[in-house]
Design a protein around this motif. Structure first.
Motif, PDB file in Angstrom:
ATOM      1  N   THR A 260      51.667   8.756  34.716  1.00 51.41           N
ATOM      2  CA  THR A 260      51.223  10.115  34.402  1.00 51.41           C
ATOM      3  C   THR A 260      49.735  10.192  34.705  1.00 51.41           C
ATOM      4  OG1 THR A 260      52.873  10.326  32.635  1.00 51.41           O
ATOM      5  CG2 THR A 260      51.036  11.878  32.623  1.00 51.41           C
ATOM      6  N   LEU A 261      49.371  10.963  35.695  1.00 46.95           N
ATOM      7  CA  LEU A 261      47.985  11.042  36.138  1.00 46.95           C
ATOM      8  C   LEU A 261      47.191  12.007  35.265  1.00 46.95           C
ATOM      9  CD1 LEU A 261      48.604  11.116  39.973  1.00 46.95           C
ATOM     10  CD2 LEU A 261      47.917   9.179  38.596  1.00 46.95           C
ATOM     11  N   GLN A 262      45.918  11.702  35.090  1.00 46.42           N
ATOM     12  CA  GLN A 262      45.026  12.563  34.337  1.00 46.42           C
ATOM     13  C   GLN A 262      44.601  13.729  35.216  1.00 46.42           C
ATOM     14  OE1 GLN A 262      42.487   8.951  33.083  1.00 46.42           O
ATOM     15  NE2 GLN A 262      42.085  10.479  31.518  1.00 46.42           N
ATOM     16  N   THR A 263      45.176  14.892  34.962  1.00 49.89           N
ATOM     17  CA  THR A 263      44.793  16.059  35.759  1.00 49.89           C
ATOM     18  C   THR A 263      43.433  16.598  35.324  1.00 49.89           C
ATOM     19  OG1 THR A 263      46.076  17.444  34.232  1.00 49.89           O
ATOM     20  CG2 THR A 263      47.167  16.713  36.252  1.00 49.89           C
ATOM     21  N   ASN A 264      43.020  16.262  34.091  1.00 52.27           N
ATOM     22  CA  ASN A 264      41.695  16.623  33.604  1.00 52.27           C
ATOM     23  C   ASN A 264      41.032  15.385  33.038  1.00 52.27           C
ATOM     24  OD1 ASN A 264      41.849  19.499  34.090  1.00 52.27           O
ATOM     25  ND2 ASN A 264      43.271  19.590  32.377  1.00 52.27           N
ATOM     26  N   LEU A 265      39.765  15.213  33.334  1.00 53.29           N
ATOM     27  CA  LEU A 265      39.020  14.041  32.904  1.00 53.29           C
ATOM     28  C   LEU A 265      37.983  14.470  31.878  1.00 53.29           C
ATOM     29  CD1 LEU A 265      39.093  11.044  33.759  1.00 53.29           C
ATOM     30  CD2 LEU A 265      37.182  11.529  35.282  1.00 53.29           C
ATOM     31  N   ASP A 266      38.173  14.055  30.616  1.00 49.79           N
ATOM     32  CA  ASP A 266      37.232  14.421  29.559  1.00 49.79           C
ATOM     33  C   ASP A 266      35.888  13.750  29.792  1.00 49.79           C
ATOM     34  OD1 ASP A 266      39.163  15.928  28.330  1.00 49.79           O
ATOM     35  OD2 ASP A 266      39.787  14.340  26.957  1.00 49.79           O
ATOM     36  N   ALA A 267      34.830  14.394  29.326  1.00 50.49           N
ATOM     37  CA  ALA A 267      33.482  13.841  29.472  1.00 50.49           C
ATOM     38  C   ALA A 267      33.376  12.522  28.709  1.00 50.49           C
ATOM     39  CB  ALA A 267      32.453  14.834  28.947  1.00 50.49           C
ATOM     40  N   THR A 268      32.660  11.584  29.279  1.00 52.05           N
ATOM     41  CA  THR A 268      32.440  10.280  28.657  1.00 52.05           C
ATOM     42  C   THR A 268      30.952   9.953  28.724  1.00 52.05           C
ATOM     43  OG1 THR A 268      34.640   9.474  29.268  1.00 52.05           O
ATOM     44  CG2 THR A 268      32.962   7.810  28.784  1.00 52.05           C
TER      45      THR A 268
ATOM     46  N   GLY B  59      48.559  -0.517  46.006  1.00 52.49           N
ATOM     47  CA  GLY B  59      49.289   0.342  45.082  1.00 52.49           C
ATOM     48  C   GLY B  59      48.449   1.025  44.028  1.00 52.49           C
ATOM     49  N   VAL B  60      47.121   0.846  44.053  1.00 52.68           N
ATOM     50  CA  VAL B  60      46.262   1.501  43.064  1.00 52.68           C
ATOM     51  C   VAL B  60      46.110   2.974  43.437  1.00 52.68           C
ATOM     52  CG1 VAL B  60      43.958   1.610  42.046  1.00 52.68           C
ATOM     53  CG2 VAL B  60      45.017  -0.601  42.515  1.00 52.68           C
ATOM     54  N   ILE B  61      46.369   3.834  42.460  1.00 56.62           N
ATOM     55  CA  ILE B  61      46.283   5.281  42.674  1.00 56.62           C
ATOM     56  C   ILE B  61      44.909   5.750  42.198  1.00 56.62           C
ATOM     57  CG2 ILE B  61      47.284   7.525  42.123  1.00 56.62           C
ATOM     58  CD1 ILE B  61      49.909   6.106  41.546  1.00 56.62           C
ATOM     59  N   TYR B  62      44.135   6.315  43.114  1.00 59.13           N
ATOM     60  CA  TYR B  62      42.791   6.805  42.799  1.00 59.13           C
ATOM     61  C   TYR B  62      42.817   8.328  42.720  1.00 59.13           C
ATOM     62  CZ  TYR B  62      41.085   2.140  43.930  1.00 59.13           C
ATOM     63  OH  TYR B  62      40.853   0.793  43.951  1.00 59.13           O
ATOM     64  N   GLY B  63      42.194   8.833  41.683  1.00 60.60           N
ATOM     65  CA  GLY B  63      42.054  10.268  41.536  1.00 60.60           C
ATOM     66  C   GLY B  63      40.624  10.689  41.813  1.00 60.60           C
ATOM     67  N   ALA B  64      40.440  11.702  42.643  1.00 62.23           N
ATOM     68  CA  ALA B  64      39.113  12.255  42.912  1.00 62.23           C
ATOM     69  C   ALA B  64      38.969  13.527  42.081  1.00 62.23           C
ATOM     70  CB  ALA B  64      38.942  12.554  44.390  1.00 62.23           C
ATOM     71  N   TYR B  65      37.947  13.570  41.221  1.00 61.97           N
ATOM     72  CA  TYR B  65      37.784  14.668  40.279  1.00 61.97           C
ATOM     73  C   TYR B  65      36.587  15.538  40.656  1.00 61.97           C
ATOM     74  CZ  TYR B  65      41.168  12.120  37.480  1.00 61.97           C
ATOM     75  OH  TYR B  65      42.304  11.480  37.049  1.00 61.97           O
ATOM     76  N   SER B  66      36.575  16.731  40.105  1.00 63.15           N
ATOM     77  CA  SER B  66      35.543  17.711  40.453  1.00 63.15           C
ATOM     78  C   SER B  66      34.154  17.284  40.018  1.00 63.15           C
ATOM     79  CB  SER B  66      35.886  19.075  39.832  1.00 63.15           C
ATOM     80  OG  SER B  66      35.993  18.972  38.415  1.00 63.15           O
ATOM     81  N   ASN B  67      34.066  16.303  39.107  1.00 62.36           N
ATOM     82  CA  ASN B  67      32.756  15.819  38.670  1.00 62.36           C
ATOM     83  C   ASN B  67      32.232  14.699  39.557  1.00 62.36           C
ATOM     84  OD1 ASN B  67      34.459  13.739  37.952  1.00 62.36           O
ATOM     85  ND2 ASN B  67      34.149  13.954  35.753  1.00 62.36           N
ATOM     86  N   GLY B  68      32.928  14.460  40.672  1.00 61.00           N
ATOM     87  CA  GLY B  68      32.483  13.442  41.611  1.00 61.00           C
ATOM     88  C   GLY B  68      33.015  12.059  41.344  1.00 61.00           C
TER      89      GLY B  68
ATOM     90  N   THR C 125      43.395   4.889  38.205  1.00 57.98           N
ATOM     91  CA  THR C 125      43.985   5.009  36.869  1.00 57.98           C
ATOM     92  C   THR C 125      45.304   4.256  36.715  1.00 57.98           C
ATOM     93  OG1 THR C 125      45.088   7.057  37.535  1.00 57.98           O
ATOM     94  CG2 THR C 125      42.918   7.253  36.518  1.00 57.98           C
ATOM     95  N   HIS C 126      46.046   4.070  37.820  1.00 62.22           N
ATOM     96  CA  HIS C 126      47.347   3.419  37.758  1.00 62.22           C
ATOM     97  C   HIS C 126      47.547   2.544  38.997  1.00 62.22           C
ATOM     98  CE1 HIS C 126      47.879   6.867  35.051  1.00 62.22           C
ATOM     99  NE2 HIS C 126      48.849   6.175  34.459  1.00 62.22           N
ATOM    100  N   GLN C 127      48.502   1.639  38.871  1.00 64.90           N
ATOM    101  CA  GLN C 127      48.910   0.830  40.013  1.00 64.90           C
ATOM    102  C   GLN C 127      50.429   0.819  40.084  1.00 64.90           C
ATOM    103  OE1 GLN C 127      47.901  -3.363  39.925  1.00 64.90           O
ATOM    104  NE2 GLN C 127      47.875  -3.478  42.142  1.00 64.90           N
ATOM    105  N   LEU C 128      50.956   1.166  41.245  1.00 68.63           N
ATOM    106  CA  LEU C 128      52.400   1.190  41.453  1.00 68.63           C
ATOM    107  C   LEU C 128      52.981  -0.218  41.309  1.00 68.63           C
ATOM    108  CD1 LEU C 128      52.409   3.494  44.566  1.00 68.63           C
ATOM    109  CD2 LEU C 128      53.670   4.004  42.473  1.00 68.63           C
ATOM    110  N   SER C 129      54.182  -0.298  40.757  1.00 73.00           N
ATOM    111  CA  SER C 129      54.885  -1.573  40.690  1.00 73.00           C
ATOM    112  C   SER C 129      56.057  -1.558  41.656  1.00 73.00           C
ATOM    113  CB  SER C 129      55.384  -1.847  39.262  1.00 73.00           C
ATOM    114  OG  SER C 129      56.212  -0.797  38.814  1.00 73.00           O
ATOM    115  N   LEU C 130      56.305  -2.689  42.297  1.00 72.92           N
ATOM    116  CA  LEU C 130      57.430  -2.857  43.215  1.00 72.92           C
ATOM    117  C   LEU C 130      58.355  -3.929  42.657  1.00 72.92           C
ATOM    118  CD1 LEU C 130      55.699  -2.843  46.727  1.00 72.92           C
ATOM    119  CD2 LEU C 130      56.674  -0.918  45.481  1.00 72.92           C
ATOM    120  N   ALA C 131      59.652  -3.753  42.893  1.00 70.79           N
ATOM    121  CA  ALA C 131      60.643  -4.724  42.428  1.00 70.79           C
ATOM    122  C   ALA C 131      61.343  -5.347  43.622  1.00 70.79           C
ATOM    123  CB  ALA C 131      61.662  -4.043  41.519  1.00 70.79           C
TER     124      ALA C 131
END
Length: 599
Positions: free
Chosen positions: A148-156, A496-505, A510-516
């Motif tokens: 489940t990808l983070q469609t919104n990234l809270d401020a940190t 398999g690492v899934i990278y999300g590019a967000y509007s804050n740059g 956040t995740h890595q795909l698994s293969l069987a």
């Protein structure tokens, strides 16, 4: 053995050829199915019937049967795609998907995935793709779960900033003491001629507000203290000793000038500093100057500016009572450009004074000279390698613990509880409050070396600050805070690492795909819908990871059906079917001849 048995033997051939033709037909039907793996028919002869011959008992076959239908898992060709969520596996392995709301898991080579309304990576039928969650350090979780990808990234808020610089080894000191040159009440708190190099980095508070943090560097100046005297007493008595306090080229040209403005008193009326020249103004009552060496000493010591240039003291054996006579400029020769600590640098960490809401020892820092001054310290370099020295005190840090009546730093405070030590990660931590009424924000400062709890020597990291002859420059900088952002795009690396590019740059993995993979993948059960399920014969997955295959983003694996091969197989099967049908018609003719024997 009867003639009619040949007819039944041919029937097995017709049936088997029909089954084989169905397999070929299914292959051809799925020639454009994403990730489809073709099947191959394998035939077996059936049990033979014993018959008596002159040579004894022999066997006559009873026909053929479809022995098995194997899946052929050869690699399919890739087709480029405009969708970053279209994925293809190069090599072994299957994507793992889960039917929502169940514990049912399936396996597929079809990577035409999309995001659903909840941000989950799913198949066209809504089955959830499985993988690992990655933490901030890129370490994956112990078990797999639906992605489940983070469609919104809270401020940190920023909790670590790394600043790797090279400081020019041939630089010269610009300030006698770097932190003392800082003055937040001025338009420019740190004048450009007061430091050798500065670099800035953007940090974030808990609400996502951005704040520029500036780190200033200057070579620590620690010149030799060559004693010098000057004649200030009546009759040529040398009763004051001056020592260059900050040395360098300016230290070689310190002059003390006494002016006689014809005032109506004989004491010291003022002390002024212009560049490297100290001007001491004397007065007299018309009969002569009555100021003593002690008066001049007191005046110079009371002047912050003058005491930064020289250190004045009474000459040995002098009581300072000798009268001071007005005299012309006296140049204090003997100051040295040689720095006795040429490999030690001072640094201060600062923020915008208007954004500093700290309270120090009960006093608000905003509006004071030290607003925005978050930390000071030193960095020692090894003179032979240019790397941060491998010593216990190679990096130091201090913070303000009091503002009045004079600023007190933690490394000079008598209360040892105020002393700063590196934390469990081996870095010094500064305290900042960027939000009015907000909580204290602690930020680790990393110059490329660490010393856990300060219990040993400092150890340089793979990327560390240096002191080489090249120009001072920022080699690398990073920090881990960010503002609020929304997901703009995705990309998937070959591991398999899934990278999300967000509007804050921010670009975050956040995740890595698994293969069987399976020991006996040929025994997987085809469930339709481009999916397989495990069986007793296939066993459970033996590898869950990306080691068995690599991921290709913006691509889909095509069916591995070869139409030319299928058409050739179709001809062979058709001829086999025809030949078996001929057995039936020929046997029928033989039976007809047999019936005609009674006529």
């Amino acid at each position: 053995m009867s003639i009619s048995s040949a007819m039944y033997t041919a029937i097995t051939g017709l049936s088997s050829m029909g089954e084989a033709m169905s397999v070929i037909g299914n292959n051809i039907a799925n020639v454009n199915t994403i990730g489809f793996k073709k099947s191959k028919s394998y035939f077996m002869d059936v049990m033979s019937q014993s018959t008596h011959t002159m040579a004894g008992v022999s066997q006559v076959g009873m026909g053929v049967t479809l022995g098995s239908v194997y899946n052929v898992f050869s690699q399919g060709a890739f087709q480029n795609s405009d969708e970053s969520t279209d994925l293809a596996i190069s090599g072994e392995g299957f994507f793992i998907v889960n039917k929502p709301g169940t514990e049912e898991y399936y396996y597929t080579r079809a990577g035409n995935f999309t995001l659903d309304s909840e941000g989950r990576l799913v198949t066209p039928l809504g089955y959830i793709v499985q993988g690992w969650v990655l933490d901030e350090d890129g370490e994956r979780s112990d078990t797999t779960a639906g992605i489940t990808l983070q469609t919104n990234l809270d401020a940190t808020s920023t909790s670590l900033m790394s600043i790797i610089v090279n400081l020019q080894s041939e630089a010269s000191s610009k300030s006698a003491e770097l932190w003392a040159a800082y003055d937040a009440t001025e338009d420019d708190p740190m004048p450009a001629n007061a430091y050798e190099y500065q670099t800035s980095i953007k940090t974030y508070d808990s609400l996502g507000g951005a704040h520029d943090v500036i780190v200033y560097f200057d070579l620590e100046y620690n010149p030799p203290k060559a004693a010098m005297t000057t004649d200030l007493g009546a009759g040529g008595n040398e009763n004051l000793t001056f020592t260059a306090a900050n040395g360098g080229s300016a230290g070689n040209d310190i002059a003390i000038i006494y002016e006689d403005p014809g005032a109506d008193n004989g004491g010291v009326t003022s002390v002024a500093v212009s560049g490297s020249v100290i001007t001491v103004t004397l007065g007299h009552d018309g009969s002569g100057v009555t100021a003593t060496a002690q008066d001049v000493l007191n005046a110079i010591q009371a002047s912050d500016d003058a005491s930064e240039l020289v250190e004045a003291s009474l000459a040995e054996g002098s009581d300072g009572s000798g009268l001071v006579t007005a005299m012309a400029a006296a140049s204090l020769q003997g100051g040295s450009d040689t720095n006795s600590t040429p490999n030690k640098w001072e640094y201060i960490v600062c923020c915008d004074p208007a954004e500093d809401y700290r309270t120090i020892d009960g006093a608000t820092v905003m509006g004071t000279k030290y607003a925005g001054l978050l930390m000071r310290g030193t960095i020692d370099f090894d003179p032979t390698t240019g790397q941060i020295a491998n010593t216990n005190d190679a990096v130091t840090a201090a913070k303000l613990v009091s503002l009045s009546p004079e600023p007190v730093w933690s490394d000079t405070d008598a209360d040892t509880s105020n002393d700063l030590d590196p934390n469990n990660n081996g870095y010094f931590t500064l305290d900042a409050i960027f939000i009015n009424g907000g909580a204290e924000q602690q930020i680790e400062v990393n110059f490329g070396a660490h010393n856990q709890y300060g219990l040993g020597a400092w150890e340089t990291e793979g990327l560390a600050s240096t002191q080489f002859t090249s120009q001072s420059t920022t080699v690398y900088q990073s920090q881990n805070g960010y503002s609020y952002g929304s997901l703009q795009s995705l990309s998937v690396a070959d591991d398999g690492v899934i990278y999300g590019a967000y509007s804050n740059g921010r670009i975050i993995g956040t995740h890595q795909l698994s293969l069987a993979n399976f020991r006996n993948k040929w025994a997987l059960k085809k469930e339709g819908l481009n999916m397989y399920s495990e069986t007793y014969k296939s066993g459970q997955p033996t590898e869950i990871g990306v080691d068995s295959g690599s991921i290709n983003s913006n691509a889909l694996e095509q069916s591995n059906v070869d139409l030319a091969q299928e058409f050739v197989d179709m001809i062979v099967v058709q001829r086999g079917f025809q030949a078996n049908s001929k057995i039936i018609t020929t046997t029928d003719t033989m039976l007809g001849e047999l019936i005609q024997l009674k006529h």
